[in-house]
Scaffold this motif. Structure first.
Motif, PDB file in Angstrom:
ATOM      1  N   ASP A   2       0.796  -1.158   0.149  1.00  0.00           N
ATOM      2  CA  ASP A   2       0.037  -0.039  -0.187  1.00  0.00           C
ATOM      3  C   ASP A   2       0.983   1.108   0.314  1.00  0.00           C
ATOM      4  OD1 ASP A   2      -2.231  -1.481   0.062  1.00  0.00           O
ATOM      5  OD2 ASP A   2      -1.996  -1.671   2.229  1.00  0.00           O
ATOM      6  N   PRO A   3       1.848   1.460  -1.004  1.00  0.00           N
ATOM      7  CA  PRO A   3       2.684   2.594  -0.877  1.00  0.00           C
ATOM      8  C   PRO A   3       2.014   3.646  -1.165  1.00  0.00           C
ATOM      9  CG  PRO A   3       2.926   1.525  -3.061  1.00  0.00           C
ATOM     10  CD  PRO A   3       1.793   0.666  -2.125  1.00  0.00           C
ATOM     11  N   ASP A   4       2.820   4.735  -0.423  1.00  0.00           N
ATOM     12  CA  ASP A   4       2.652   6.053  -0.768  1.00  0.00           C
ATOM     13  C   ASP A   4       3.737   7.063  -0.449  1.00  0.00           C
ATOM     14  OD1 ASP A   4       2.475   6.353   2.085  1.00  0.00           O
ATOM     15  OD2 ASP A   4       0.446   5.596   2.073  1.00  0.00           O
ATOM     16  N   TRP A   5       3.432   8.202  -0.395  1.00  0.00           N
ATOM     17  CA  TRP A   5       4.747   8.991  -0.049  1.00  0.00           C
ATOM     18  C   TRP A   5       4.494   9.871   1.423  1.00  0.00           C
ATOM     19  CZ3 TRP A   5       9.089   9.163  -3.217  1.00  0.00           C
ATOM     20  CH2 TRP A   5       8.904   8.584  -4.438  1.00  0.00           C
ATOM     21  N   LEU A   6       3.785   9.372   2.168  1.00  0.00           N
ATOM     22  CA  LEU A   6       3.752   9.444   3.581  1.00  0.00           C
ATOM     23  C   LEU A   6       4.716   8.612   4.423  1.00  0.00           C
ATOM     24  CD1 LEU A   6      -0.147   9.497   3.703  1.00  0.00           C
ATOM     25  CD2 LEU A   6       1.300  11.691   3.819  1.00  0.00           C
ATOM     26  N   MET A   7       5.116   9.241   5.553  1.00  0.00           N
ATOM     27  CA  MET A   7       5.839   8.344   6.505  1.00  0.00           C
ATOM     28  C   MET A   7       5.110   8.188   7.680  1.00  0.00           C
ATOM     29  SD  MET A   7       8.867   7.852   5.192  1.00  0.00           S
ATOM     30  CE  MET A   7       9.165   7.096   6.415  1.00  0.00           C
ATOM     31  N   GLY A   8       4.989   6.963   8.245  1.00  0.00           N
ATOM     32  CA  GLY A   8       4.448   6.585   9.406  1.00  0.00           C
ATOM     33  C   GLY A   8       2.865   6.311   9.312  1.00  0.00           C
ATOM     34  N   GLU A   9       2.510   6.453   8.208  1.00  0.00           N
ATOM     35  CA  GLU A   9       1.045   6.452   8.128  1.00  0.00           C
ATOM     36  C   GLU A   9       0.289   5.294   8.767  1.00  0.00           C
ATOM     37  OE1 GLU A   9       2.413   4.535   4.616  1.00  0.00           O
ATOM     38  OE2 GLU A   9       2.973   5.903   5.660  1.00  0.00           O
ATOM     39  N   ASP A  10       1.012   4.086   8.729  1.00  0.00           N
ATOM     40  CA  ASP A  10       0.533   2.728   9.353  1.00  0.00           C
ATOM     41  C   ASP A  10       0.439   2.587  10.783  1.00  0.00           C
ATOM     42  OD1 ASP A  10       0.166   1.814   6.746  1.00  0.00           O
ATOM     43  OD2 ASP A  10       2.151   1.134   6.576  1.00  0.00           O
ATOM     44  N   VAL A  11       1.061   3.584  11.569  1.00  0.00           N
ATOM     45  CA  VAL A  11       0.979   3.503  13.016  1.00  0.00           C
ATOM     46  C   VAL A  11       0.392   4.636  13.529  1.00  0.00           C
ATOM     47  CG1 VAL A  11       3.064   2.126  13.204  1.00  0.00           C
ATOM     48  CG2 VAL A  11       3.283   4.640  13.081  1.00  0.00           C
ATOM     49  N   THR A  12      -0.341   5.434  12.982  1.00  0.00           N
ATOM     50  CA  THR A  12      -1.174   6.472  13.219  1.00  0.00           C
ATOM     51  C   THR A  12      -2.564   6.464  12.876  1.00  0.00           C
ATOM     52  OG1 THR A  12      -0.777   7.646  11.137  1.00  0.00           O
ATOM     53  CG2 THR A  12       0.859   8.204  12.679  1.00  0.00           C
ATOM     54  N   LEU A  13      -3.435   6.865  13.859  1.00  0.00           N
ATOM     55  CA  LEU A  13      -4.886   6.525  13.643  1.00  0.00           C
ATOM     56  C   LEU A  13      -5.508   8.215  13.484  1.00  0.00           C
ATOM     57  CD1 LEU A  13      -5.801   3.853  16.152  1.00  0.00           C
ATOM     58  CD2 LEU A  13      -5.296   3.791  13.669  1.00  0.00           C
ATOM     59  N   SER A  14      -5.123   9.082  14.428  1.00  0.00           N
ATOM     60  CA  SER A  14      -5.720  10.532  14.227  1.00  0.00           C
ATOM     61  C   SER A  14      -5.136  11.287  13.415  1.00  0.00           C
ATOM     62  CB  SER A  14      -5.508  11.132  15.634  1.00  0.00           C
ATOM     63  OG  SER A  14      -4.196  11.309  15.991  1.00  0.00           O
ATOM     64  N   SER A  15      -4.206  10.809  12.751  1.00  0.00           N
ATOM     65  CA  SER A  15      -3.516  11.638  11.578  1.00  0.00           C
ATOM     66  C   SER A  15      -2.833  10.618  10.801  1.00  0.00           C
ATOM     67  CB  SER A  15      -2.576  12.834  12.111  1.00  0.00           C
ATOM     68  OG  SER A  15      -1.364  11.937  12.657  1.00  0.00           O
ATOM     69  N   ASN A  16      -2.753  11.148   9.664  1.00  0.00           N
ATOM     70  CA  ASN A  16      -2.565  10.156   8.286  1.00  0.00           C
ATOM     71  C   ASN A  16      -0.735  10.402   8.022  1.00  0.00           C
ATOM     72  OD1 ASN A  16      -2.787   8.482   6.222  1.00  0.00           O
ATOM     73  ND2 ASN A  16      -3.061   9.720   4.625  1.00  0.00           N
ATOM     74  N   GLY A  17      -0.117   9.740   9.078  1.00  0.00           N
ATOM     75  CA  GLY A  17       1.339   9.828   8.764  1.00  0.00           C
ATOM     76  C   GLY A  17       1.873  11.064   9.666  1.00  0.00           C
ATOM     77  N   ILE A  18       3.287  11.245   9.835  1.00  0.00           N
ATOM     78  CA  ILE A  18       3.804  12.275  10.384  1.00  0.00           C
ATOM     79  C   ILE A  18       4.700  13.194   9.380  1.00  0.00           C
ATOM     80  CG2 ILE A  18       4.111  10.937  12.250  1.00  0.00           C
ATOM     81  CD1 ILE A  18       6.973  10.427  11.575  1.00  0.00           C
ATOM     82  N   ARG A  19       4.761  12.676   8.335  1.00  0.00           N
ATOM     83  CA  ARG A  19       5.412  13.576   7.149  1.00  0.00           C
ATOM     84  C   ARG A  19       4.873  13.092   5.654  1.00  0.00           C
ATOM     85  NH1 ARG A  19       9.836  13.092  10.662  1.00  0.00           N
ATOM     86  NH2 ARG A  19      10.381  11.190   9.587  1.00  0.00           N
ATOM     87  N   SER A  20       4.829  14.091   4.812  1.00  0.00           N
ATOM     88  CA  SER A  20       4.548  13.869   3.333  1.00  0.00           C
ATOM     89  C   SER A  20       5.750  14.226   2.744  1.00  0.00           C
ATOM     90  CB  SER A  20       3.315  14.588   3.169  1.00  0.00           C
ATOM     91  OG  SER A  20       3.024  14.602   1.524  1.00  0.00           O
ATOM     92  N   MET A  21       6.366  13.470   1.771  1.00  0.00           N
ATOM     93  CA  MET A  21       7.242  13.976   0.645  1.00  0.00           C
ATOM     94  C   MET A  21       6.413  14.515  -0.590  1.00  0.00           C
ATOM     95  SD  MET A  21       9.716  10.455   0.958  1.00  0.00           S
ATOM     96  CE  MET A  21      10.821  11.194  -0.322  1.00  0.00           C
ATOM     97  N   ALA A  22       5.469  14.201  -0.848  1.00  0.00           N
ATOM     98  CA  ALA A  22       4.920  15.032  -1.963  1.00  0.00           C
ATOM     99  C   ALA A  22       4.555  16.348  -1.719  1.00  0.00           C
ATOM    100  CB  ALA A  22       3.582  13.927  -2.281  1.00  0.00           C
ATOM    101  N   ASP A  23       4.023  16.525  -0.577  1.00  0.00           N
ATOM    102  CA  ASP A  23       3.432  17.888  -0.040  1.00  0.00           C
ATOM    103  C   ASP A  23       3.687  18.240   1.611  1.00  0.00           C
ATOM    104  OD1 ASP A  23       2.351  20.313   0.381  1.00  0.00           O
ATOM    105  OD2 ASP A  23       0.346  19.854   0.155  1.00  0.00           O
ATOM    106  N   PRO A  24       5.046  18.401   1.842  1.00  0.00           N
ATOM    107  CA  PRO A  24       5.445  18.775   3.014  1.00  0.00           C
ATOM    108  C   PRO A  24       4.629  19.419   3.977  1.00  0.00           C
ATOM    109  CG  PRO A  24       7.399  18.529   1.725  1.00  0.00           C
ATOM    110  CD  PRO A  24       6.151  18.676   0.809  1.00  0.00           C
ATOM    111  N   THR A  25       4.058  20.697   3.162  1.00  0.00           N
ATOM    112  CA  THR A  25       3.308  21.706   3.977  1.00  0.00           C
ATOM    113  C   THR A  25       1.837  20.981   4.631  1.00  0.00           C
ATOM    114  OG1 THR A  25       1.849  22.214   1.799  1.00  0.00           O
ATOM    115  CG2 THR A  25       4.053  23.237   2.225  1.00  0.00           C
ATOM    116  N   LEU A  26       1.462  19.825   4.280  1.00  0.00           N
ATOM    117  CA  LEU A  26       0.302  19.162   4.660  1.00  0.00           C
ATOM    118  C   LEU A  26       0.633  19.126   6.565  1.00  0.00           C
ATOM    119  CD1 LEU A  26      -0.713  16.168   2.315  1.00  0.00           C
ATOM    120  CD2 LEU A  26      -1.831  18.488   2.887  1.00  0.00           C
ATOM    121  N   PHE A  27       1.938  18.974   6.825  1.00  0.00           N
ATOM    122  CA  PHE A  27       2.479  18.745   8.143  1.00  0.00           C
ATOM    123  C   PHE A  27       3.053  19.985   8.582  1.00  0.00           C
ATOM    124  CE2 PHE A  27       1.686  14.680   6.491  1.00  0.00           C
ATOM    125  CZ  PHE A  27       0.922  13.980   7.519  1.00  0.00           C
ATOM    126  N   ASN A  28       3.055  21.252   8.016  1.00  0.00           N
ATOM    127  CA  ASN A  28       3.440  22.267   8.276  1.00  0.00           C
ATOM    128  C   ASN A  28       5.044  22.279   8.322  1.00  0.00           C
ATOM    129  OD1 ASN A  28       1.120  23.778   9.012  1.00  0.00           O
ATOM    130  ND2 ASN A  28       1.123  22.616  10.945  1.00  0.00           N
TER     131      ASN A  28
END
Length: 548
Positions: free
Chosen positions: A418-444
């Motif tokens: 289930d690949p994507d450009w997010l980091m850590g999305e498989d261990v988060t529930l309240s948020s969809n990961g901790i960083r996005s390589m495609a759009d870093p601004t999603l996580f400020n």
């Protein structure tokens, strides 16, 4: 420098690209060079081209002859033979001899000043990477070492202890090394003192004590920690095929088909207070008890994921880069699950343990062993530690973090999980990961060098500014328009090849973003040709995020 204990990066530089035909050049020069020059030090940080003529000399002799001829350009103190020490040499699959070196002054290592050089099969020097600490013979002339090592150690330890509510408990004995420490164009005799500990938190602190005054010149932590994020409990897994070992009537999570093995252990929720104690006692409890079962069906989700994913990370680096485990020597990969009580974290424990640990999470997180990209991220830190050895501070530290994100994502695509450009999305529930390589601004996070965060927090914002490089890597792979720049994507495989070669063969301990750009261009040139579309795309990707 001491190898990092925990695998979980110096000033911002302006660069000037100069093309200089050497003396006696013809319309088709036999030698030529392109220099990226650090304007603050007036010394090169990356040189590429045909730097020397064809030669039958030993690679080291080719390099040292070039450096001696260019002594006034690089501004080292005496001679290449006395100022540089070769610490590694090998021939890669393209036929290049790869040299890694460190700088010394009067036999004393210059902290963080490491270099790489490439000589092709015809004996031509094609690149030299790294920034020399310049004019040390002049800068160190009047400086005297007045402070004893014992006094320096006491100063560092007192400051360390004062930084925590409870006194750190050393995992191994602290080390002290005499170095030349260079920062902000100031050079000093110093003692480099390293403290490694688990309690009251994971730590790998480096102190630099002025050997003339006894003052603290600098201090920073190089431990690699995973951010605790999200909500939830347990690992809800799919069925996986596992390589296991049978001994008598008992089956073990032990994979003997990969290197020296993949081993998975149960920490039996030994309290994290274990980390209070010295390493010899910790080793009584870690790695723990081998995970076993009376049949070949394992129902411990944390153990299954840790075992399976560690094997996949091994396979990824072996298949894609012919790298045999994190040290390229086939070393065993060990994982301990169920470590701690209500402990929401994971990490790579380096020397002397060399293993992963995984907590069971808390009300906000799932066990980190359930995230393949996190496991690949952490093991990439171990690879970085054994290659570029990037200092975990400022720009070099951000590159360190980005490299782990890049290969965490690429490994996930390779494994088709289930690949994507997010980091850590498989261990988060309240948020969809901790960083996005495609759009870093999603996580400020910043996606352009103009928005580089200048801060003293997080060792110079290594987990924040890494997103600038992440964005460049994403654009290089997928293409797109960013900040008014159009980037032609070259795909994930070629992007990975370029960044892997950049990391393992061209980056050095104190690499800057600008040096990374030059190193990536050089790696692409070696892989695909200097006039290739891949080189153009690398240039476009870095242009798009403002790294020139």
């Amino acid at each position: 420098m001491n190898k990092k204990f925990l695998a979980v990066c110096l000033s911002m530089c302006l660069v000037l690209a100069i093309f200089i035909p050497q003396a006696g050049a013809t319309p088709k020069p036999e030698t030529f060079e392109k220099i990226n020059k650090n304007e603050k030090t007036s010394t090169p940080e990356f040189v590429s081209g045909k730097l020397t003529k064809k030669s039958n000399k030993k690679p080291k002799d080719v390099l040292f002859s070039y450096l001696n001829e260019k002594k006034e350009t690089f501004k080292f103190a005496e001679s290449a033979e006395s100022d540089f020490v070769v610490i590694d040499e090998f021939v890669d699959n393209l036929g290049f001899t790869h040299l890694r070196l460190k700088q010394e002054f009067n036999g004393i290592p210059v902290y963080g000043r490491t270099f790489t050089a490439h000589i092709d099969s015809s004996g031509v020097l094609t690149s030299f990477s790294g920034t020399v600490a310049p004019e040390l013979d002049q800068k160190m002339k009047k400086k005297k070492k007045k402070v004893k090592q014992k006094k320096a150690f006491s100063t560092a330890e007192k400051d360390l202890i004062s930084s925590f509510a409870e006194e750190p408990q050393y995992a191994i004995d602290p080390t002290t090394e005499e170095v030349i420490y260079v920062k902000n164009d100031k050079s000093n005799y110093a003692y480099h003192i390293n403290f490694k500990f688990f309690y009251p938190e994971l730590g790998d602190w480096n102190y630099f004590i002025d050997a003339s005054t006894g003052d603290i010149l600098d201090k920073f932590d190089q431990s690699f920690k995973v951010d605790a994020v999200g909500t939830g409990t347990g690992v809800l897994g799919d069925e996986k095929t596992l390589n296991i070992d049978r001994q008598g009537s008992t089956y073990y999570l032990q994979d003997n088909t990969r290197g020296d093995g993949i081993f998975t252990y149960d920490g039996e929720n030994v309290h994290q207070n274990l980390l209070y104690y010295p390493i010899w006692l910790i080793q009584r409890y870690l790695p723990g008890t081998a995970v076993s079962d009376s049949d070949n069906i394992f129902n411990d989700g944390s153990a299954v994921d840790a075992h399976y994913y560690a094997g996949l990370v091994y396979d990824y680096f072996l298949e894609e880069f012919n790298r045999d485990s994190f040290d390229n020597q086939g070393s065993a990969i060990k994982s301990t699950v169920h470590f701690g009580q209500n402990w929401s974290n994971a990490g790579w424990l380096g020397e002397p343990l060399n293993q992963m640990i995984y907590g069971d999470g808390d009300s906000d997180t799932l066990p980190f062993s359930g995230a393949f990209d996190v496991i690949a991220h952490e093991i990439t830190h171990a690879i970085t530690d054994r290659t570029a050895d990037l200092i975990y501070q400022d720009e070099s530290g951000a590159i360190n973090e980005s490299m782990s994100d890049i290969f965490g994502a690429l490994a996930e695509f390779w494994a088709d999980l289930d690949p994507d450009w997010l980091m850590g999305e498989d261990v988060t529930l309240s948020s969809n990961g901790i960083r996005s390589m495609a759009d870093p601004t999603l996580f400020n996070k910043p996606d352009h060098y103009d928005d580089y965060l200048h801060t003293t927090a997080d060792y110079g914002g290594v987990h924040t500014n890494s997103s600038i490089i992440n964005k460049a890597a994403y654009l290089l792979s997928e293409g797109g328009n960013h900040s008014g720049v159009s980037v032609n994507g070259i795909g994930k495989d070629k992007m990975g090849d370029i960044f892997y070669r950049t990391l393992t063969q061209h980056l050095t301990a104190s690499s800057t973003f600008s040096q990374l750009r030059s190193a990536a261009i050089q790696a692409a040139s070696e892989l695909y040709g200097s006039n290739s579309s891949e080189v153009t795309s690398v240039q476009q990707a870095f242009n798009a995020v403002g790294i020139n």
